[in-house]
Design an enzyme around this catalytic site. Structure first.
Site, PDB file in Angstrom:
ATOM      1  N   HIS A 206       0.814  -1.213   0.000  1.00 36.59           N
ATOM      2  CA  HIS A 206       0.000   0.000   0.000  1.00 36.59           C
ATOM      3  C   HIS A 206       0.850   1.267   0.000  1.00 36.59           C
ATOM      4  O   HIS A 206       0.439   2.286  -0.569  1.00 36.59           O
ATOM      5  CB  HIS A 206      -0.958  -0.032   1.187  1.00 36.59           C
ATOM      6  CG  HIS A 206      -1.971  -1.130   1.074  1.00 36.59           C
ATOM      7  ND1 HIS A 206      -2.457  -1.826   2.166  1.00 36.59           N
ATOM      8  CD2 HIS A 206      -2.578  -1.673  -0.010  1.00 36.59           C
ATOM      9  CE1 HIS A 206      -3.319  -2.732   1.752  1.00 36.59           C
ATOM     10  NE2 HIS A 206      -3.406  -2.668   0.445  1.00 36.59           N
TER      11      HIS A 206
ATOM     12  N   GLU B  72     -13.181  -8.493  -8.117  1.00 37.47           N
ATOM     13  CA  GLU B  72     -13.001  -9.464  -7.040  1.00 37.47           C
ATOM     14  C   GLU B  72     -13.875 -10.673  -7.339  1.00 37.47           C
ATOM     15  O   GLU B  72     -15.081 -10.543  -7.570  1.00 37.47           O
ATOM     16  CB  GLU B  72     -13.375  -8.859  -5.691  1.00 37.47           C
ATOM     17  CG  GLU B  72     -13.317  -9.841  -4.534  1.00 37.47           C
ATOM     18  CD  GLU B  72     -11.982 -10.556  -4.420  1.00 37.47           C
ATOM     19  OE1 GLU B  72     -11.974 -11.793  -4.307  1.00 37.47           O
ATOM     20  OE2 GLU B  72     -10.935  -9.858  -4.444  1.00 37.47           O
TER      21      GLU B  72
ATOM     22  N   SER C  62      -6.496  -2.095  -0.740  1.00 32.62           N
ATOM     23  CA  SER C  62      -6.022  -1.237  -1.821  1.00 32.62           C
ATOM     24  C   SER C  62      -7.133  -0.396  -2.454  1.00 32.62           C
ATOM     25  O   SER C  62      -6.870   0.755  -2.842  1.00 32.62           O
ATOM     26  CB  SER C  62      -5.304  -2.079  -2.879  1.00 32.62           C
ATOM     27  OG  SER C  62      -6.069  -3.208  -3.262  1.00 32.62           O
TER      28      SER C  62
ATOM     29  N   GLY D  97     -10.066 -10.844 -12.523  1.00 39.66           N
ATOM     30  CA  GLY D  97      -9.300  -9.690 -12.963  1.00 39.66           C
ATOM     31  C   GLY D  97      -8.297 -10.013 -14.046  1.00 39.66           C
ATOM     32  O   GLY D  97      -8.009  -9.168 -14.905  1.00 39.66           O
TER      33      GLY D  97
ATOM     34  N   ASP E 174      -2.538  -8.405  -7.350  1.00 41.48           N
ATOM     35  CA  ASP E 174      -2.003  -9.154  -6.198  1.00 41.48           C
ATOM     36  C   ASP E 174      -2.901 -10.353  -5.900  1.00 41.48           C
ATOM     37  O   ASP E 174      -3.640 -10.382  -4.924  1.00 41.48           O
ATOM     38  CB  ASP E 174      -1.841  -8.254  -4.962  1.00 41.48           C
ATOM     39  CG  ASP E 174      -3.172  -7.695  -4.490  1.00 41.48           C
ATOM     40  OD1 ASP E 174      -4.073  -7.521  -5.326  1.00 41.48           O
ATOM     41  OD2 ASP E 174      -3.321  -7.449  -3.280  1.00 41.48           O
TER      42      ASP E 174
ATOM     43  N   HIS F  50      -7.547  -7.865  -8.161  1.00 40.02           N
ATOM     44  CA  HIS F  50      -7.937  -8.715  -7.037  1.00 40.02           C
ATOM     45  C   HIS F  50      -8.169  -7.805  -5.828  1.00 40.02           C
ATOM     46  O   HIS F  50      -7.325  -7.691  -4.935  1.00 40.02           O
ATOM     47  CB  HIS F  50      -6.856  -9.754  -6.732  1.00 40.02           C
ATOM     48  CG  HIS F  50      -6.598 -10.704  -7.864  1.00 40.02           C
ATOM     49  ND1 HIS F  50      -5.899 -10.343  -8.988  1.00 40.02           N
ATOM     50  CD2 HIS F  50      -6.972 -12.003  -8.045  1.00 40.02           C
ATOM     51  CE1 HIS F  50      -5.836 -11.381  -9.824  1.00 40.02           C
ATOM     52  NE2 HIS F  50      -6.475 -12.393  -9.271  1.00 40.02           N
TER      53      HIS F  50
END
Length: 399
Positions: free
Chosen positions: A19, A118, A100, A159, A179, A42
């Site tokens: 982050h 997601e 995020s 994603g 990620d 993600h």
């Protein structure tokens, strides 16, 4: 397939690295008035309750945001990251940690676009509900968007696949964060394939890849494979907080961020911040960091420190002994008694002199940003709270 829940790892050392770097990327994008797209492949649930059943089970936040919470000696750029998190904890108590999507929502401007993906059904619903509540709160305060279209779109989907339809973005500016859980070893292959495809569709994009550093062979070769994607300039930074166990278990000890087309300011900022993170988050003598950069044609090669110091054009291409990095990432003698543990590698770009060891590329650290006045009502947002899920301790952890 849906066993992974990021809530078990929220706020850990890997989240701090991920982050912090993400905020630096978006701050740099903010320096130009033109809009950009933030794409999260993600995205997770968006907000995590650190005192909830998931996060409190292993209390991984004690390896990350916990030790930073009350520090007053942080580098300015790291302090901005911590202040963003404190902004969603107006009571002063560390209760909520942002994913995020929330970090991006806070840093991006009104005319920038967030596209969040997601696949997990529960996390996707929570993420959608959270942004709906934020929109309702703004409307209740009389805040209306001055730009057309939906600023934040949340989609339940893969994603990896969905990214293809978004590139190139209408604005021709974008930051993509990827990620995945990496529970499935195929994720490593999918990331490399995604980068190969994305950099062909949109070569000018900035792509940030988080990855765990594990014993499995896919993880060991992962960063090296990304360094050789054609036509890319890259930066790779890793953070290790403790010596890995001999069997590879014992929790996540290291993670990395690999950035394709990084801002020229990012390397200098990381040289200042990474030694500090090693000192504060490090748990034993194995704590360290690696910072390296290059292009697909100039991936770092192994070499001795003596050769590097005598080569003004070659940059630093080999790990330095842990005591060779001083505060702010500057080189110090190998006998420096108080130097933080870490290692630093850079390589020069074609046609330009290599940077001297311990110096960043031209430019200052990432620009600061002004957070909107008033704290957002995250205490009312949904978190990942108690749900019917059991952590799989045999799987590698990721943030």
């Amino acid at each position: 397939m849906f066993s992974y829940r990021h809530a078990f790892h929220a706020g850990n050392h890997a989240d701090v690295l991920k982050h912090f770097v993400l905020i630096q990327l978006l701050q740099y994008m903010n320096q130009k008035e033109a809009a950009y797209s933030y794409i999260d492949t993600h995205a997770g649930a968006g907000v995590y309750a650190l005192d909830g059943n998931f996060a409190s089970k292993n209390a991984e936040y004690e390896t990350g945001i916990g030790p930073l919470w009350e520090r007053t000696d942080m580098p300015a750029s790291l302090a901005e990251y911590v202040e963003l998190i404190k902004g969603m904890n107006p009571s002063g108590k560390m209760r909520y940690y942002p994913g995020s999507p929330y970090c991006a929502d806070q840093v991006a401007r009104e005319h920038d676009r967030l596209r969040l993906y997601e696949l997990h059904p529960a996390d996707s619903k929570i993420l959608t509900d959270n942004f709906r509540k934020l929109d309702e709160h703004k409307a209740a305060q009389g805040i209306r968007s001055s730009v057309r279209g939906k600023r934040v779109l949340v989609t339940r989907g893969d994603g990896f696949h969905e990214l293809k339809g978004l590139l190139p973005p209408p604005s021709r500016r974008a930051v993509v964060l990827c990620d995945p859980p990496y529970e499935d070893k195929q994720d490593y292959r999918k990331v490399v394939e995604m980068l190969n495809d994305a950099t062909k569709r949109f070569p000018a994009g900035t792509y940030a890849i988080w990855y765990p550093i594990l014993q499995r062979i896919e993880a060991r070769n992962f960063a090296e494979r990304m360094k050789h994607i054609k036509g890319t300039e890259w930066l790779n930074v890793t953070l290790t907080i403790r010596t890995p166990g001999p069997d590879g278990f014992g929790g996540l000890h290291s993670s990395g961020m690999f950035i394709v087309n990084p801002p020229y300011t990012l390397e200098a900022t990381l040289k200042e911040v990474m030694p500090y993170l090693v000192e504060v988050l490090g748990e034993d003598a194995g704590a360290s960091f690696v910072l390296e950069s290059g292009t697909a044609a100039t991936a770092p090669r192994a070499g001795s420190l003596a050769q590097t110091e005598s080569n003004p054009r070659g940059g630093l291409r080999a790990p330095i002994s842990p005591r060779a990095i001083g505060p702010g990432g500057s080189l110090r003698g190998n006998n420096a008694p108080t130097a933080p543990r870490g290692s630093l590698r850079t390589s020069s770009r074609p046609g330009t002199p290599g940077a001297a060891a311990g110096s960043g590329r031209p430019g200052s650290p990432g620009a600061s940003y002004n957070r909107p006045a008033g704290a957002k009502p995250v205490a009312k947002l949904g978190t990942d709270g108690p749900r019917t899920s059991t952590p799989r301790n045999t799987k590698p952890k990721r943030p």
